[in-house]
Scaffold this motif. Sequence first.
Motif, PDB file in Angstrom:
ATOM      1  N   UNK A 220       0.851  -1.195   0.000  1.00  0.00           N
ATOM      2  CA  UNK A 220       0.000   0.000   0.000  1.00  0.00           C
ATOM      3  C   UNK A 220       0.878   1.234   0.000  1.00  0.00           C
ATOM      4  N   UNK A 221       0.538   2.165  -0.854  1.00  0.00           N
ATOM      5  CA  UNK A 221       1.262   3.435  -0.791  1.00  0.00           C
ATOM      6  C   UNK A 221       0.324   4.510  -0.249  1.00  0.00           C
ATOM      7  N   UNK A 222       0.830   5.708  -0.115  1.00  0.00           N
ATOM      8  CA  UNK A 222       0.072   6.766   0.544  1.00  0.00           C
ATOM      9  C   UNK A 222      -1.172   7.195  -0.221  1.00  0.00           C
ATOM     10  N   UNK A 223      -1.334   6.772  -1.464  1.00  0.00           N
ATOM     11  CA  UNK A 223      -2.514   7.130  -2.244  1.00  0.00           C
ATOM     12  C   UNK A 223      -3.617   6.080  -2.159  1.00  0.00           C
ATOM     13  N   UNK A 224      -3.326   4.926  -1.570  1.00  0.00           N
ATOM     14  CA  UNK A 224      -4.331   3.878  -1.408  1.00  0.00           C
ATOM     15  C   UNK A 224      -5.208   4.186  -0.203  1.00  0.00           C
ATOM     16  N   UNK A 225      -6.395   3.614  -0.188  1.00  0.00           N
ATOM     17  CA  UNK A 225      -7.308   3.819   0.939  1.00  0.00           C
ATOM     18  C   UNK A 225      -7.880   2.479   1.375  1.00  0.00           C
ATOM     19  N   UNK A 226      -7.935   2.283   2.665  1.00  0.00           N
ATOM     20  CA  UNK A 226      -8.616   1.125   3.227  1.00  0.00           C
ATOM     21  C   UNK A 226     -10.120   1.357   3.037  1.00  0.00           C
ATOM     22  N   UNK A 227     -10.858   0.302   2.711  1.00  0.00           N
ATOM     23  CA  UNK A 227     -12.311   0.390   2.487  1.00  0.00           C
ATOM     24  C   UNK A 227     -13.029  -0.247   3.669  1.00  0.00           C
ATOM     25  N   UNK A 228     -13.917   0.503   4.291  1.00  0.00           N
ATOM     26  CA  UNK A 228     -14.703   0.026   5.432  1.00  0.00           C
ATOM     27  C   UNK A 228     -16.169   0.251   5.084  1.00  0.00           C
ATOM     28  N   UNK A 229     -17.009  -0.777   5.282  1.00  0.00           N
ATOM     29  CA  UNK A 229     -18.442  -0.650   5.014  1.00  0.00           C
ATOM     30  C   UNK A 229     -19.209  -1.021   6.272  1.00  0.00           C
TER      31      UNK A 229
END
Length: 132
Positions: A2-11
């Motif tokens: 993961x780099x700083x432009x990725x986002x974890x997805x939470x639903x």
Amino acid sequence: MRDMHDACHIAIPARDLDEAVDYYVFGIGAKMARRYDDRVTFDFFGDQLVCHLSEDIPDEAVMYPRHFGVSFARAEDFDRLLRLVEHRKLKVLAGPALRFEGTAEQHRTIALVDPSNNVLEFKNYDDPRLQF
């Protein structure tokens, strides 16, 4: 990977999307990204949080086994959140508290409850390397 432009997805489930927007945008300061009839997506401290309209809402807020939040690397960011919680009178489930006092894992924590009884935990470790 993961780099700083990725986002974890939470639903998570939400009983009412207007309540979700009020809480996440005007309560804790997330940014609304998109809204549809059945869900709303937020920029939640750099990660993607999606509140899905649902009838399957917990009867009460329970910390374990399911909660989510942010481990702040910087103490001033945690302090800023605490001031926001106090100023906006957000519902607190637990804390603020100091956990594991006197150990390497010592950290401050607070658990909040959104309008659909989802529990959010925010932390700040004395040693930020221990946030993982």
